[in-house]
Design an enzyme around this catalytic site. Structure first.
Site, PDB file in Angstrom:
ATOM      1  N   LYS A  10       0.839  -1.201   0.000  1.00 54.71           N
ATOM      2  CA  LYS A  10       0.000   0.000   0.000  1.00 54.71           C
ATOM      3  C   LYS A  10       0.880   1.261   0.000  1.00 54.71           C
ATOM      4  O   LYS A  10       2.089   1.179   0.249  1.00 54.71           O
ATOM      5  CB  LYS A  10      -0.932  -0.012   1.213  1.00 54.71           C
ATOM      6  N   ARG A  36     -10.614   1.709  14.770  1.00 56.28           N
ATOM      7  CA  ARG A  36     -10.317   2.368  13.504  1.00 56.28           C
ATOM      8  C   ARG A  36     -11.268   1.745  12.495  1.00 56.28           C
ATOM      9  O   ARG A  36     -12.449   2.010  12.513  1.00 56.28           O
ATOM     10  CB  ARG A  36      -8.824   2.172  13.154  1.00 56.28           C
ATOM     11  N   TYR A  72      19.352  29.855   5.261  1.00 58.78           N
ATOM     12  CA  TYR A  72      18.297  30.743   5.763  1.00 58.78           C
ATOM     13  C   TYR A  72      18.468  31.040   7.245  1.00 58.78           C
ATOM     14  O   TYR A  72      18.693  30.139   8.059  1.00 58.78           O
ATOM     15  CB  TYR A  72      16.917  30.093   5.562  1.00 58.78           C
ATOM     16  N   MET A  85      14.145  24.403   0.154  1.00 57.74           N
ATOM     17  CA  MET A  85      13.154  23.676  -0.635  1.00 57.74           C
ATOM     18  C   MET A  85      13.804  22.633  -1.555  1.00 57.74           C
ATOM     19  O   MET A  85      13.368  21.483  -1.595  1.00 57.74           O
ATOM     20  CB  MET A  85      12.338  24.671  -1.462  1.00 57.74           C
TER      21      MET A  85
HETATM   22  C1  LIG Z   1      -0.365  -1.183   6.942  1.00 64.46           C
HETATM   23  C2  LIG Z   1      -0.981  -2.417   7.459  1.00 64.46           C
HETATM   24  C3  LIG Z   1      -0.206  -3.556   7.690  1.00 64.46           C
HETATM   25  C4  LIG Z   1       1.293  -3.549   7.571  1.00 64.46           C
HETATM   26  O1  LIG Z   1       1.886  -2.938   8.695  1.00 64.46           O
HETATM   27  P1  LIG Z   1       3.467  -2.896   8.939  1.00 64.46           P
HETATM   28  O2  LIG Z   1       3.580  -2.372  10.319  1.00 64.46           O
HETATM   29  O3  LIG Z   1       4.019  -1.976   7.922  1.00 64.46           O
HETATM   30  O4  LIG Z   1       3.996  -4.258   8.779  1.00 64.46           O
HETATM   31  C5  LIG Z   1      -0.861  -4.710   8.060  1.00 64.46           C
HETATM   32  N1  LIG Z   1      -2.191  -4.752   8.210  1.00 64.46           N
HETATM   33  C6  LIG Z   1      -2.973  -3.669   8.008  1.00 64.46           C
HETATM   34  C7  LIG Z   1      -4.431  -3.778   8.178  1.00 64.46           C
HETATM   35  C8  LIG Z   1      -2.396  -2.464   7.641  1.00 64.46           C
HETATM   36  O5  LIG Z   1      -3.161  -1.395   7.459  1.00 64.46           O
END
Ligand SMILES: *Cc1c(COP(=O)(O)O)cnc(C)c1O
Length: 404
Positions: free
Chosen positions: A37, A141, A298, A351
């Site tokens: 992801k 969540r 800066y 930047m």
């Molecule tokens: C992002 C996520 C993971 C992976 O988590 P890591 O700590 O990066 O291994 C696993 N399960 C769910 C539901 C997630 O959202």
């Protein structure tokens, strides 16, 4: 070709090795879903998906439908298509694309099941739409809570002709804390949810929980602890013969959180076995001699107290380099690696520009490459200075991959 002054390099080999280390640690009987992801935590979704699929990953986890479609396109030539779990929710507009591309959504509400059902009807799908249901076991969540809420979603699934419950999952809020009371509570809630699902005569084929830390935290040999620290073993036990998955992301890219301990002894099973996949580099675009009393950058936060040789790098906060790595005379900042040596940042990060002290590093030339993040300066180092976590550093890198 035009000059790129900051870019990332990805090691396919390390990604493969990290994946293999995770497979070995999870052990026989538990499959590893590779979490890709958020553009593979900044590493490039298409490339990482290809490497992991070639390494044998049967499951990949993405954010939403858009990323799911990117994975499908990247793997168009792959004979064995991995399953793609869409982990961060389903919107009504995405239901058709989800069904069409045979992506597997994580769902937790009656509405989501209705949208998928309607999409499957509109598309005239012959096959059932397989979904994984997330249980909110206490993280508050995503997910459905065991009890009345879960009963409602199960009823919707029962009434649905086209949506089939294939998996049941949860996510831990404190997986890196061995012996955590929060995790213990979450396990009990998930076990209750599983019992409720089974009592309603659903038989999920896949049961999963556990991110990087859940795979990482292991028992210390010979301690004889009563707490079942090993989350992977716990998933296998409660699955009662169903197939199990763990869902690591961070460790695929070479990082683990430090293991914290709440009244128990535990150890990291992955530390030293996974290595950073991303190297972020920048080019030296200026070299200058700085005299005593000269103020660098800066607001002149850094005033040279001795003569310095300063290299100017073509990288800055627009590329994702955190401004918290800036330095002043009172506070040391970040550093880059040059010829295996640390070159500390001097003054504020701009930047698109950053100054580093290369006094005493021999033979520096314009056009030289330095390592902004990688071996010798990790995402954890950046995170420590920026007051955040390695995850946010990796996702925040906006320099793009250099191809060829
Ligand atoms: C992002 C996520 C993971 C992976 O988590 P890591 O700590 O990066 O291994 C696993 N399960 C769910 C539901 C997630 O959202």
């Amino acid at each position: 070709m035009v000059c790129v002054t900051s870019w990332i390099e990805i090691s396919d080999e390390r990604l493969r090795e990290n994946y293999r280390a995770l497979v070995a640690t999870a052990g026989a009987g538990t499959a590893v879903l590779g979490v890709v992801k958020a553009n593979a935590y900044g590493h490039g979704l298409s490339r990482c998906a290809r490497v992991l699929a070639e390494a044998g990953a049967g499951w990949l986890g993405v954010t939403g439908v858009e990323e799911g479609l990117t994975v499908r396109a990247a793997l168009a030539q792959t004979a064995e298509q991995p399953r793609v779990l869409v982990m961060c929710g389903l919107c009504e507009q995405d239901a058709e694309a989800m069904v069409q591309a045979e992506l597997t959504p994580v769902v937790w509400s009656v509405e989501q099941i209705g949208w998928l059902e309607a999409a499957a009807v509109r598309l005239g799908c012959a096959q059932a739409v397989r979904v994984h249901m997330e249980i909110d076991s206490g993280m508050t969540r995503q997910g459905v809570r065991p009890g009345a809420e879960l009963a409602g979603v199960l009823a919707a699934l029962r009434e649905s002709g086209r949506v089939r419950l294939e998996g049941l999952m949860t996510h831990f809020a404190s997986a890196e804390v061995a012996g955590s009371r929060q995790t213990a509570g979450q396990r009990r809630q998930f076990e209750a949810a599983l019992a409720q699902v089974r009592a309603a005569e659903f038989v999920p084929e896949w049961i999963h929980a556990g991110n990087t830390s859940a795979v990482d935290v292991g028992e210390v040999e010979g301690k004889g602890q009563s707490a079942e620290l090993d989350a992977v073993a716990w998933v296998r036990r409660v699955a009662e013969g169903a197939k199990t998955l763990v869902r690591p992301g961070l460790a695929l890219y070479g990082y683990c959180l430090p293991v914290e301990m709440e009244g128990v002894q535990a150890m990291s099973r992955l530390q030293g076995k996974v290595k950073p996949v991303m190297t972020w580099k920048a080019k030296v675009i200026g070299l200058t001699e700085v005299g005593v009393g000269d103020a660098v950058g800066y607001n002149g936060t850094y005033v040279a107290e001795r003569p310095l040789r300063v290299a100017l790098l073509g990288v800055g906060y627009a590329d994702g380099l955190r401004r918290e790595l800036s330095s002043s005379n009172a506070r040391a900042g970040g550093w880059v690696m040059v010829q295996g040596k640390r070159a500390p940042m001097v003054g504020r990060i701009s930047m698109n520009l950053t100054s580093v002290d290369v006094t005493g590093i021999a033979g520096m030339r314009l056009g030289d490459e330095v390592v902004v993040l990688g071996d010798g300066v990790t995402a954890e180092d950046h995170a420590g200075l920026a007051g955040t976590i390695a995850y946010e550093i990796l996702c925040g890198v906006r320099a793009v991959e250099q191809v060829g």
